[in-house]
Design an enzyme around this catalytic site. Structure first.
Site, PDB file in Angstrom:
ATOM      1  N   TYR A 196      -8.873 -10.620   0.883  1.00  0.00           N
ATOM      2  CA  TYR A 196     -10.149  -9.977   1.248  1.00  0.00           C
ATOM      3  C   TYR A 196     -10.916  -9.452   0.042  1.00  0.00           C
ATOM      4  CZ  TYR A 196      -7.389  -5.621   1.005  1.00  0.00           C
ATOM      5  OH  TYR A 196      -6.572  -4.596   0.599  1.00  0.00           O
ATOM      6  N   GLU A 197     -10.253  -9.367  -1.108  1.00  0.00           N
ATOM      7  CA  GLU A 197     -10.963  -8.918  -2.303  1.00  0.00           C
ATOM      8  C   GLU A 197     -11.854 -10.028  -2.870  1.00  0.00           C
ATOM      9  OE1 GLU A 197      -8.288  -6.254  -4.959  1.00  0.00           O
ATOM     10  OE2 GLU A 197      -6.926  -7.271  -3.586  1.00  0.00           O
ATOM     11  N   HIS A 252      -3.529   1.104  -5.194  1.00  0.00           N
ATOM     12  CA  HIS A 252      -2.803   0.015  -5.846  1.00  0.00           C
ATOM     13  C   HIS A 252      -2.992   0.124  -7.353  1.00  0.00           C
ATOM     14  CE1 HIS A 252      -2.216  -2.745  -2.271  1.00  0.00           C
ATOM     15  NE2 HIS A 252      -3.009  -1.813  -1.788  1.00  0.00           N
ATOM     16  N   SER A 282       0.821  -1.225   0.000  1.00  0.00           N
ATOM     17  CA  SER A 282       0.000   0.000   0.000  1.00  0.00           C
ATOM     18  C   SER A 282       0.845   1.261   0.000  1.00  0.00           C
ATOM     19  CB  SER A 282      -0.878   0.067   1.254  1.00  0.00           C
ATOM     20  OG  SER A 282      -1.867  -0.891   1.219  1.00  0.00           O
ATOM     21  N   HIS A 296      -5.337  -9.126  -2.837  1.00  0.00           N
ATOM     22  CA  HIS A 296      -5.506  -9.563  -1.449  1.00  0.00           C
ATOM     23  C   HIS A 296      -6.623 -10.593  -1.354  1.00  0.00           C
ATOM     24  CE1 HIS A 296      -3.707  -5.519  -1.252  1.00  0.00           C
ATOM     25  NE2 HIS A 296      -3.127  -5.927  -0.139  1.00  0.00           N
ATOM     26  N   HIS A 299      -8.084   3.756   6.377  1.00  0.00           N
ATOM     27  CA  HIS A 299      -7.207   3.510   5.232  1.00  0.00           C
ATOM     28  C   HIS A 299      -6.500   4.805   4.833  1.00  0.00           C
ATOM     29  CE1 HIS A 299      -5.603   1.359   1.830  1.00  0.00           C
ATOM     30  NE2 HIS A 299      -6.134   2.207   0.968  1.00  0.00           N
ATOM     31  N   ALA A 307       2.295  -2.387   4.166  1.00  0.00           N
ATOM     32  CA  ALA A 307       1.945  -1.450   5.228  1.00  0.00           C
ATOM     33  C   ALA A 307       1.377  -2.309   6.349  1.00  0.00           C
ATOM     34  CB  ALA A 307       0.889  -0.470   4.738  1.00  0.00           C
ATOM     35  N   MET A 322      -2.592  -7.662   6.227  1.00  0.00           N
ATOM     36  CA  MET A 322      -3.541  -8.499   5.474  1.00  0.00           C
ATOM     37  C   MET A 322      -2.906  -9.095   4.216  1.00  0.00           C
ATOM     38  SD  MET A 322      -6.697  -5.802   5.693  1.00  0.00           S
ATOM     39  CE  MET A 322      -7.055  -4.901   7.219  1.00  0.00           C
ATOM     40  N   SER A 323      -1.592  -9.190   4.199  1.00  0.00           N
ATOM     41  CA  SER A 323      -0.935  -9.671   2.974  1.00  0.00           C
ATOM     42  C   SER A 323       0.342 -10.425   3.318  1.00  0.00           C
ATOM     43  CB  SER A 323      -0.596  -8.468   2.076  1.00  0.00           C
ATOM     44  OG  SER A 323       0.424  -7.672   2.667  1.00  0.00           O
ATOM     45  N   ASN A 353       0.506   2.759  11.135  1.00  0.00           N
ATOM     46  CA  ASN A 353      -0.394   3.169  12.226  1.00  0.00           C
ATOM     47  C   ASN A 353      -0.141   2.262  13.416  1.00  0.00           C
ATOM     48  OD1 ASN A 353      -1.820   1.197  10.221  1.00  0.00           O
ATOM     49  ND2 ASN A 353      -2.771   0.811  12.208  1.00  0.00           N
TER      50      ASN A 353
HETATM   51  N1  HPA Z   1      -4.222  -3.852  10.645  1.00  0.00           N
HETATM   52  C1  HPA Z   1      -4.240  -4.647   9.559  1.00  0.00           C
HETATM   53  N2  HPA Z   1      -3.677  -4.312   8.411  1.00  0.00           N
HETATM   54  C2  HPA Z   1      -3.062  -3.128   8.335  1.00  0.00           C
HETATM   55  C3  HPA Z   1      -3.001  -2.244   9.415  1.00  0.00           C
HETATM   56  C4  HPA Z   1      -3.620  -2.633  10.643  1.00  0.00           C
HETATM   57  O1  HPA Z   1      -3.601  -1.908  11.660  1.00  0.00           O
HETATM   58  N3  HPA Z   1      -2.303  -1.151   9.006  1.00  0.00           N
HETATM   59  C5  HPA Z   1      -1.951  -1.369   7.713  1.00  0.00           C
HETATM   60  N4  HPA Z   1      -2.407  -2.563   7.295  1.00  0.00           N
END
Ligand code: HPA
Length: 285
Positions: free
Chosen positions: A93-94, A65, A34, A91, A255, A121, A219-220, A243
């Site tokens: 989740y898509e 992306h 990301s 991903h 996001h 990320a 998530m990847s 974050n």
């Molecule tokens: N959680 C899950 N996936 C993420 C996060 C998070 O806090 N930050 C960036 N991708």
């Protein structure tokens, strides 16, 4: 359900469509997470191939992306290794199958890349993490509830039961550490846990993940790392902490925040990755 024989045919078709555009064999495959896609645009002597022009490549949907493969060399690096950078990632989740999620990484290994560098990320679980930190992945927890190797195994690609003792290559990690140091950036190491998303975690889930030994959450990355090890490629993983994980700070997650921090960290991240790729190329010569 796609089957392993079909996988080989799809890999053959995909690599043929790339070779028709650029006959170079990549030394290193780079998967950009990301907000990090612009790295691909820094490559020189570049051939840009949009994903829809590569046979069997999935379509990318997440904002931030783009979807293209860039084959090229590192700017300002004499004898640069040939890099195959994927700007845009699919991903789980898509709604894609795991088979589809790992297809792009498998494709670049089938094209000849011996090393795969995975970036992402991530949320920082460890109390010492700060947004903007770059963290080297030392190991992972696969909590996506499935595995990209489920299904018939093609023994020409890899073992049925591949070892995962050292997914993230210690020698590559040492090169990354030295490269970050040379860039004046601290690169700590941490355990990355992959969940499916797309909802972010609850504070209770983050407490659970911390107790399990996770430092970073995302998530990847884990599916691609498993598939790459399956095919015998060496793997390096680098997270950008965008974050603090849910409940670690009082603020809610978005996001936008993830993209904002990824963007703010991008130049430093690009410098570290570029130097690391150059070091890997040099070590392999
Ligand atoms: N959680 C899950 N996936 C993420 C996060 C998070 O806090 N930050 C960036 N991708």
């Amino acid at each position: 359900m796609t089957h392993s024989s079909d996988l080989r045919a799809r890999l053959d078709a995909a690599t043929a469509s790339i070779r028709a555009r650029d006959s170079r064999t990549p030394d290193i495959a780079l998967v950009l997470g990301s907000g990090l896609s612009p790295f691909a645009d820094t490559l020189v002597d570049a051939t840009v191939i949009p994903f829809p022009e590569i046979a069997h490549m999935p379509v990318v949907t997440v904002p931030g992306h783009a979807g293209k493969l860039v084959l090229g060399r590192l700017p300002g690096v004499p004898d640069s290794p040939v890099i195959a950078a994927l700007a845009g990632r699919v991903h789980f989740y898509e709604g894609h199958s795991m088979d589809t999620v790992v297809f792009p990484a498998r494709m670049l290994i089938a094209l000849g890349a011996k090393t795969v560098v995975l970036t992402n990320a991530a949320g920082g679980i460890s109390p010492t993490c700060r947004p903007g930190d770059l963290v080297l992945i030392s190991d992972h927890l696969n909590l996506q509830g499935t595995n990209p190797l489920i299904g018939p195994n093609d023994s020409a690609l890899g073992l049925r039961f591949p070892d995962m003792t050292r997914v993230y290559d210690p020698a590559l990690r040492a090169l990354a550490q030295a490269s970050a140091h040379a860039e004046g950036t601290e690169l700590r190491e941490g355990v990355y846990v992959a969940l499916t998303g797309p909802s972010y975690e609850t504070p209770a889930e983050i407490r659970m993940l911390r107790a399990m030994g996770a430092d970073l959450v995302g998530m990847s990355t884990v599916p691609e790392a498993i598939a790459a090890r399956h095919m015998g490629a060496r793997v390096l993983g680098i997270s950008c902490v965008t974050n603090l994980a849910a409940g670690v700070s009082a603020t809610e997650l978005s996001h936008d925040e993830v993209e904002h921090t990824a963007k703010a960290t991008r130049d430093r991240f690009i410098r570290v990755v570029c130097r690391t790729l150059a070091a890997i190329g040099k070590a392999d010569r």
